[in-house]
Design an enzyme around this catalytic site. Structure first.
Site, PDB file in Angstrom:
ATOM      1  N   SER A 232       0.860  -1.188   0.000  1.00 56.00           N
ATOM      2  CA  SER A 232       0.000   0.000   0.000  1.00 56.00           C
ATOM      3  C   SER A 232       0.887   1.225   0.000  1.00 56.00           C
ATOM      4  O   SER A 232       2.028   1.184   0.494  1.00 56.00           O
ATOM      5  CB  SER A 232      -0.896   0.016   1.238  1.00 56.00           C
ATOM      6  OG  SER A 232      -1.541   1.273   1.391  1.00 56.00           O
TER       7      SER A 232
ATOM      8  N   TYR B  18      -2.133  -0.560  10.178  1.00 57.24           N
ATOM      9  CA  TYR B  18      -2.214  -0.956   8.774  1.00 57.24           C
ATOM     10  C   TYR B  18      -0.962  -0.509   8.019  1.00 57.24           C
ATOM     11  O   TYR B  18      -0.345  -1.285   7.291  1.00 57.24           O
ATOM     12  CB  TYR B  18      -3.457  -0.356   8.117  1.00 57.24           C
ATOM     13  CG  TYR B  18      -3.546  -0.607   6.631  1.00 57.24           C
ATOM     14  CD1 TYR B  18      -3.872  -1.862   6.140  1.00 57.24           C
ATOM     15  CD2 TYR B  18      -3.285   0.413   5.715  1.00 57.24           C
ATOM     16  CE1 TYR B  18      -3.940  -2.102   4.774  1.00 57.24           C
ATOM     17  CE2 TYR B  18      -3.357   0.193   4.353  1.00 57.24           C
ATOM     18  CZ  TYR B  18      -3.686  -1.066   3.893  1.00 57.24           C
ATOM     19  OH  TYR B  18      -3.744  -1.306   2.542  1.00 57.24           O
TER      20      TYR B  18
END
Length: 241
Positions: free
Chosen positions: A136, A149
């Site tokens: 990501s 995350y």
């Protein structure tokens, strides 16, 4: 994939979003796709797909369950040419709101899950095979409210580098894709995509199919055969490095 067209393609998180798009991308290329998802991924094939599809309900957090499920889905002498680690979770977290359960959930799926899938597939991975991990942009730039995350995806970037070196002698390449804002059901549910699109230089969010095509490109030994250990940022210019 001219040299390894008969091997299977493993796609995790195949029931929706980028995993679904990736499964359908390889099906359209005539491949045998094994779609792994916690709740199963029975509905992946679309009209006109040229390949074959095997759905598998398995939890990426269990190496033993994964190994047994992958072996059961493969033919007796079938190899694996592509592993696409797409499954991931992204509940928000901060120093104030995190707890051990949230930490375990995020890292067990996003980090341990990547390792488990690769380890479960390793006995069938042939020379010339490719692994593509979904990271990501949050691995490279801080996203407020995504404390754990972002850390988990930074770990995926480092795993990609480390495994690229470890598996290079076997001629297995390991690369990653780090998407920015992608129009998946999960991100749509946050109700933040419209506002996010206005700040992206290209003026829009990405589509799951665009990520899927990059996964297929990185898996292609003819196009990316000399590339390993890299993570490609796919963000419309929102994150540059």
């Amino acid at each position: 994939m001219t040299q390894h067209e008969q091997g299977a393609v493993i796609v995790t998180g195949a029931a929706s979003g980028m995993g679904l798009a990736t499964a359908r991308e390889f099906l359209a290329r005539g491949r045998h796709v094994i779609g792994i998802d916690l709740a199963g991924a029975d509905a992946v094939p679309a009209t006109g797909d040229a390949g074959s599809y095997t759905p598998v309900a398995a939890d990426v957090r269990s190496r033993e369950i994964l190994a047994a499920a992958v072996e059961a889905a493969l033919g007796p002498a079938e190899s694996i040419d592509v592993v696409a680690n797409v499954a991931g979770v992204y509940p928000p977290s901060t120093l104030e709101t995190y707890d051990e359960a949230i930490y375990r959930h995020i890292f067990d799926v996003n980090v341990l899950g990547v390792l488990n899938v690769i380890a479960a597939c390793r006995p069938r991975l042939t020379g010339g095979a490719a692994v593509v991990n979904i990271a990501s942009v949050d691995a490279f730039e801080v996203s407020p409210g995504q404390l754990l995350y972002g850390a988990s995806k930074a770990a995926v970037v480092m795993l990609t580098k480390s495994l690229a070196l470890e598996l290079a002698p076997a001629r297995i390449r390991v690369n990653g894709v780090a998407p920015g804002w992608i129009a998946t059901p999960g991100t749509a549910a946050t109700d933040r995509m419209k506002a996010a699109a206005g700040g992206i230089p290209l003026g829009r969010v990405g589509q799951p199919e665009e990520v899927a095509r990059w996964i297929a490109l990185l898996a292609d030994g003819d196009l990316a055969g000399f590339m390993t250990g890299e993570t490609v940022v796919l963000s419309g210019g929102d994150v540059l490095r």
